[in-house]
Structures are given as structure tokens and as C-alpha cells.
Enzyme design. Structure first.
Site, PDB file in Angstrom:
ATOM      1  N   LYS A  13     -17.680  59.711   6.155  1.00 57.24           N
ATOM      2  CA  LYS A  13     -18.934  59.265   6.786  1.00 57.24           C
ATOM      3  C   LYS A  13     -18.715  58.924   8.263  1.00 57.24           C
ATOM      4  O   LYS A  13     -19.456  59.356   9.131  1.00 57.24           O
ATOM      5  CB  LYS A  13     -19.506  58.031   6.054  1.00 57.24           C
ATOM      6  CG  LYS A  13     -19.762  58.256   4.568  1.00 57.24           C
ATOM      7  CD  LYS A  13     -20.338  57.018   3.906  1.00 57.24           C
ATOM      8  CE  LYS A  13     -19.405  55.813   3.886  1.00 57.24           C
ATOM      9  NZ  LYS A  13     -18.167  56.003   3.106  1.00 57.24           N
ATOM     10  N   ARG A  88     -25.751  49.964   0.314  1.00 59.51           N
ATOM     11  CA  ARG A  88     -24.671  50.092  -0.666  1.00 59.51           C
ATOM     12  C   ARG A  88     -25.086  49.586  -2.035  1.00 59.51           C
ATOM     13  O   ARG A  88     -24.288  49.637  -2.970  1.00 59.51           O
ATOM     14  CB  ARG A  88     -23.468  49.287  -0.193  1.00 59.51           C
ATOM     15  CG  ARG A  88     -22.281  50.135   0.268  1.00 59.51           C
ATOM     16  CD  ARG A  88     -21.249  49.185   0.762  1.00 59.51           C
ATOM     17  NE  ARG A  88     -19.933  49.724   0.859  1.00 59.51           N
ATOM     18  CZ  ARG A  88     -19.390  50.167   1.984  1.00 59.51           C
ATOM     19  NH1 ARG A  88     -20.090  50.207   3.095  1.00 59.51           N
ATOM     20  NH2 ARG A  88     -18.140  50.556   1.993  1.00 59.51           N
ATOM     21  N   ARG A 127      -5.192  57.268   6.397  1.00 54.26           N
ATOM     22  CA  ARG A 127      -6.097  56.942   7.527  1.00 54.26           C
ATOM     23  C   ARG A 127      -5.478  55.914   8.470  1.00 54.26           C
ATOM     24  O   ARG A 127      -4.920  54.920   8.047  1.00 54.26           O
ATOM     25  CB  ARG A 127      -7.405  56.406   6.943  1.00 54.26           C
ATOM     26  CG  ARG A 127      -8.290  55.725   7.964  1.00 54.26           C
ATOM     27  CD  ARG A 127      -9.710  55.624   7.493  1.00 54.26           C
ATOM     28  NE  ARG A 127      -9.913  54.757   6.344  1.00 54.26           N
ATOM     29  CZ  ARG A 127     -11.098  54.585   5.754  1.00 54.26           C
ATOM     30  NH1 ARG A 127     -12.160  55.251   6.189  1.00 54.26           N
ATOM     31  NH2 ARG A 127     -11.199  53.787   4.723  1.00 54.26           N
ATOM     32  N   ARG A 161      -6.433  49.821   8.327  1.00 56.70           N
ATOM     33  CA  ARG A 161      -7.352  48.804   7.825  1.00 56.70           C
ATOM     34  C   ARG A 161      -6.697  47.960   6.745  1.00 56.70           C
ATOM     35  O   ARG A 161      -5.958  48.469   5.916  1.00 56.70           O
ATOM     36  CB  ARG A 161      -8.605  49.482   7.253  1.00 56.70           C
ATOM     37  CG  ARG A 161      -9.561  49.899   8.334  1.00 56.70           C
ATOM     38  CD  ARG A 161     -10.692  50.743   7.827  1.00 56.70           C
ATOM     39  NE  ARG A 161     -11.330  50.234   6.627  1.00 56.70           N
ATOM     40  CZ  ARG A 161     -12.462  50.717   6.144  1.00 56.70           C
ATOM     41  NH1 ARG A 161     -13.086  51.710   6.758  1.00 56.70           N
ATOM     42  NH2 ARG A 161     -12.987  50.221   5.042  1.00 56.70           N
ATOM     43  N   ARG A 172     -12.625  49.131  -4.439  1.00 58.75           N
ATOM     44  CA  ARG A 172     -13.734  49.735  -3.665  1.00 58.75           C
ATOM     45  C   ARG A 172     -14.300  50.958  -4.390  1.00 58.75           C
ATOM     46  O   ARG A 172     -15.510  51.187  -4.363  1.00 58.75           O
ATOM     47  CB  ARG A 172     -13.244  50.109  -2.260  1.00 58.75           C
ATOM     48  CG  ARG A 172     -13.095  48.871  -1.360  1.00 58.75           C
ATOM     49  CD  ARG A 172     -12.152  49.102  -0.198  1.00 58.75           C
ATOM     50  NE  ARG A 172     -12.596  50.132   0.705  1.00 58.75           N
ATOM     51  CZ  ARG A 172     -11.793  50.810   1.511  1.00 58.75           C
ATOM     52  NH1 ARG A 172     -10.479  50.581   1.504  1.00 58.75           N
ATOM     53  NH2 ARG A 172     -12.282  51.711   2.319  1.00 58.75           N
TER      54      ARG A 172
HETATM   55  P1  ADP Z   1     -15.436  56.955   5.509  1.00 59.10           P
HETATM   56  O1  ADP Z   1     -16.079  56.548   6.829  1.00 59.10           O
HETATM   57  O2  ADP Z   1     -16.407  57.671   4.607  1.00 59.10           O
HETATM   58  O3  ADP Z   1     -14.722  55.832   4.809  1.00 59.10           O
HETATM   59  P2  ADP Z   1     -13.585  58.432   7.245  1.00 59.10           P
HETATM   60  O4  ADP Z   1     -14.512  59.212   8.122  1.00 59.10           O
HETATM   61  O5  ADP Z   1     -12.904  57.242   7.848  1.00 59.10           O
HETATM   62  O6  ADP Z   1     -14.324  58.043   5.856  1.00 59.10           O
HETATM   63  O7  ADP Z   1     -12.496  59.448   6.687  1.00 59.10           O
HETATM   64  C1  ADP Z   1     -11.393  58.989   5.895  1.00 59.10           C
HETATM   65  C2  ADP Z   1     -10.116  59.724   6.335  1.00 59.10           C
HETATM   66  O8  ADP Z   1     -10.203  61.094   5.935  1.00 59.10           O
HETATM   67  C3  ADP Z   1      -9.878  59.727   7.840  1.00 59.10           C
HETATM   68  O9  ADP Z   1      -8.491  59.550   8.087  1.00 59.10           O
HETATM   69  C4  ADP Z   1     -10.362  61.104   8.306  1.00 59.10           C
HETATM   70  O10 ADP Z   1      -9.604  61.571   9.409  1.00 59.10           O
HETATM   71  C5  ADP Z   1     -10.132  61.970   7.079  1.00 59.10           C
HETATM   72  N1  ADP Z   1     -11.208  62.951   6.847  1.00 59.10           N
HETATM   73  C6  ADP Z   1     -12.534  62.808   7.090  1.00 59.10           C
HETATM   74  N2  ADP Z   1     -13.203  63.924   6.726  1.00 59.10           N
HETATM   75  C7  ADP Z   1     -12.265  64.773   6.214  1.00 59.10           C
HETATM   76  C8  ADP Z   1     -12.321  66.106   5.661  1.00 59.10           C
HETATM   77  N3  ADP Z   1     -13.475  66.772   5.530  1.00 59.10           N
HETATM   78  N4  ADP Z   1     -11.146  66.644   5.246  1.00 59.10           N
HETATM   79  C9  ADP Z   1      -9.976  65.977   5.348  1.00 59.10           C
HETATM   80  N5  ADP Z   1      -9.862  64.742   5.866  1.00 59.10           N
HETATM   81  C10 ADP Z   1     -10.984  64.144   6.298  1.00 59.10           C
HETATM   82  P1  AMP Z   2     -16.586  50.459   5.067  1.00 62.86           P
HETATM   83  O1  AMP Z   2     -16.005  50.331   6.451  1.00 62.86           O
HETATM   84  O2  AMP Z   2     -17.972  51.058   5.080  1.00 62.86           O
HETATM   85  O3  AMP Z   2     -15.649  51.184   4.117  1.00 62.86           O
HETATM   86  O4  AMP Z   2     -16.771  48.968   4.515  1.00 62.86           O
HETATM   87  C1  AMP Z   2     -15.648  48.117   4.351  1.00 62.86           C
HETATM   88  C2  AMP Z   2     -16.024  46.872   3.554  1.00 62.86           C
HETATM   89  O5  AMP Z   2     -17.052  46.128   4.256  1.00 62.86           O
HETATM   90  C3  AMP Z   2     -16.603  47.100   2.147  1.00 62.86           C
HETATM   91  O6  AMP Z   2     -15.582  47.307   1.177  1.00 62.86           O
HETATM   92  C4  AMP Z   2     -17.369  45.779   1.935  1.00 62.86           C
HETATM   93  O7  AMP Z   2     -16.489  44.694   1.655  1.00 62.86           O
HETATM   94  C5  AMP Z   2     -17.958  45.530   3.325  1.00 62.86           C
HETATM   95  N1  AMP Z   2     -19.282  46.186   3.513  1.00 62.86           N
HETATM   96  C6  AMP Z   2     -19.588  47.152   4.441  1.00 62.86           C
HETATM   97  N2  AMP Z   2     -20.876  47.508   4.348  1.00 62.86           N
HETATM   98  C7  AMP Z   2     -21.406  46.778   3.336  1.00 62.86           C
HETATM   99  C8  AMP Z   2     -22.695  46.704   2.743  1.00 62.86           C
HETATM  100  N3  AMP Z   2     -23.703  47.495   3.158  1.00 62.86           N
HETATM  101  N4  AMP Z   2     -22.882  45.836   1.711  1.00 62.86           N
HETATM  102  C9  AMP Z   2     -21.878  45.033   1.293  1.00 62.86           C
HETATM  103  N5  AMP Z   2     -20.641  45.060   1.802  1.00 62.86           N
HETATM  104  C10 AMP Z   2     -20.390  45.921   2.815  1.00 62.86           C
END
Ligand code: ADP
Ligand code: AMP
Length: 224
Positions: A13, A88, A127, A161, A172
Site C-alpha cells: 500500500k 481498518r 522491509r 519498524r 497483525r
Molecule cells: P504496506 O504499506 O502495505 O505495509 P509496503 O509498501 O511497505 O507495504 O511494502 C512492504 C515491503 O514489500 C516493502 O519493503 C516494499 O519494498 C516491498 N514491496 C512492495 N510492493 C511489492 C511488490 N509488488 N513485490 C515485491 N515487493 C514489494
Molecule cells: P501500518 O503502518 O498501516 O502497517 O500500521 C501500523 C500499526 O499502526 C497497526 O498495526 C496499528 O497498531 C496502528 N494503526 C494504523 N492505522 C490504524 C487504524 N486505522 N486503526 C487502528 N490502528 C491503526
């Protein structure tokens, strides 16, 4: 344009939202980033959510709904926004509908990225991001062009993270399946859900999302 990007943790995302920011000149509203900023600043909110965040559980709907409503009212959101990590829960989705209606706004698309669990775990495990400018990387799928040096700002300071550890990731994913996945039928019933194959490489996912958005834009232009 106002878009929601849905999908489990690690689905891509944030990666896609950042690209859409550049392409459409709209802002990314990542509730996860907002919470990480609150924790880094040591604010009262940051302290309040830290334990929940680190355990991989959801912060309360009340806090998150207030946070998003404040944010979408700011002037930089006037041209549109991409919600990344919100809603969420079904309660958050309902509150979003109500607040958007109150402010005379509407959603253009809800795009759900589908990625299987094994790939999510691999993506989250690899990541990392630049500590200075926040650019995201992956050990296998997106390494910096020069090892140890950020492509964008040249920094050699990288971070992972705190909730990207095995225990929190497992929580999660459970939380996603129990509390967030039910949002998909909520938007499907409204007729605005578009599913995209998130297993494909980043560039192919981008093409699929652009296809959805160009259809939406044409629909908007033709008044449908
Ligand atoms: P989210 O925001 O949904 O948690 P991220 O955008 O941070 O996910 O992506 C998670 C990890 O996967 C990052 O390290 C990113 O570089 C990698 N990634 C994102 N999209 C892809 C894809 N289509 N294929 C492989 N790796 C990806
Ligand atoms: P994310 O960066 O989107 O993966 O979110 C990381 C963490 O932030 C989640 O595991 C939750 O603990 C908290 N969080 C982010 N967005 C929300 C939401 N919309 N509702 C509740 N918790 C959230």
C-alpha cells in the site's frame, strides 16, 4: 481524486501510495505513519498508543477516526488523498462514510491489493527505510542502487519498524483477517471495490492500479 488502498500489512500500500502522490499531486494519508510520527515526537498520543502499536494490535476506533477527520480537513487535502491503513474496521469505514458525507466529499475508488500470507511475511521481514527521508526499501525486491546508501538523499542511516518482528507480524495478520478483511464485503456491496493482484512486481501492480484509476477518471468525466 479520493482513494482508499486496502490490503494486509506488507501488501504494498505504502509503495503504491507514494507513486500515486507523485502522479496525481494528491496526499498520502498513512495512519501508521501518523502514529509513528506521534511516537517519535513523544507526544501524549504517541505515549498512549505505543504499547498497542508495538504488539501489532489496533489503536481504538475513536482515536483513529478523530485523527483522519482532522487530517482530511487540512488545506493540502483539498485536491484529494489516498488513505493508506485506514479504515481498518467496519466501524471506521462507516465513520469515514459519515464524515465524508458531512463534508460533501465522495470516494472515487477503493482498491484492494491481494497478496498471499507467505509473500507478506517475506516482504515485511525484508522491509527497511531511510531514517532521514523515509524512502522504503526491501532486502530482495528493492535494494538501494549503492548498498548502504539511500538513492534519494544519500544517507547511510537505515531503520526497521519496531512492529516488523515475527511476534507482532503474526498478530497483525490475525488482526487483519479478523477485523479488517470484513471491510472488503462492506465496499463490495456499495459497488466501489476494485481488486488488484498485489503478488505481481511493483511496476505491474502500478499498471493495474492506473488502469482502475483511469477508468474511474473517465467515469467521472463522463458523469457516470
Ligand atoms: P504496506 O504499506 O502495505 O505495509 P509496503 O509498501 O511497505 O507495504 O511494502 C512492504 C515491503 O514489500 C516493502 O519493503 C516494499 O519494498 C516491498 N514491496 C512492495 N510492493 C511489492 C511488490 N509488488 N513485490 C515485491 N515487493 C514489494
Ligand atoms: P501500518 O503502518 O498501516 O502497517 O500500521 C501500523 C500499526 O499502526 C497497526 O498495526 C496499528 O497498531 C496502528 N494503526 C494504523 N492505522 C490504524 C487504524 N486505522 N486503526 C487502528 N490502528 C491503526
Amino acid at each position: 481524486m479520493r482513494i482508499i488502498l486496502l490490503g494486509p500489512p506488507g501488501a504494498g500500500k505504502g509503495t503504491q501510495a507514494k507513486r500515486l502522490v507523485d502522479k496525481y499531486g494528491i496526499v498520502q494519508l498513512s495512519t501508521g505513519d501518523m502514529l509513528r510520527e506521534a511516537m517519535a515526537s513523544g507526544s501524549a498520543l504517541g505515549q498512549q498508543v505505543k504499547q498497542t502499536y508495538e504488539a501489532g494490535r489496533l489503536v481504538s476506533d475513536d482515536i483513529m477516526i478523530r485523527m483522519i477527520e482532522d487530517r482530511i480537513m487540512q488545506p493540502d487535502c483539498a485536491r484529494g488523498f489516498i488513505l493508506d491503513g485506514f479504515p481498518r474496521t467496519v466501524a471506521q469505514a462507516e465513520a469515514l462514510d459519515a464524515m465524508m458525507a458531512r463534508h460533501g466529499l465522495s470516494l472515487d475508488a477503493v482498491i484492494a491489493l491481494k497478496v498471499d500470507e507467505k509473500a507478506l511475511i517475506e516482504r515485511i521481514a525484508g522491509r527497511f527505510s531511510c531514517k532521514v527521508c523515509g524512502t522504503g526499501y526491501h532486502e530482495t525486491f528493492h535494494r538501494p542502487k549503492t548498498d548502504g546508501k539511500c538513492d534519494i538523499c544519500g544517507s547511510s542511516d537505515f531503520i526497521r519498524r519496531k512492529d516488523d518482528n515475527a511476534t507482532a507480524v503474526s498478530e497483525r495478520l490475525n488482526v487483519y483477517n479478523a477485523q479488517t478483511a470484513p471491510i472488503l464485503p462492506y465496499y463490495a456491496k456499495k459497488g466501489c471495490l476494485k481488486q488488484v493482484d498485489g503478488m505481481a512486481p511493483v511496476a505491474d501492480v502500478a499498471v493495474a492500479i492506473d488502469g482502475v484509476l483511469s477508468a474511474v477518471t473517465q467515469g467521472v468525466l463522463h458523469g457516470s
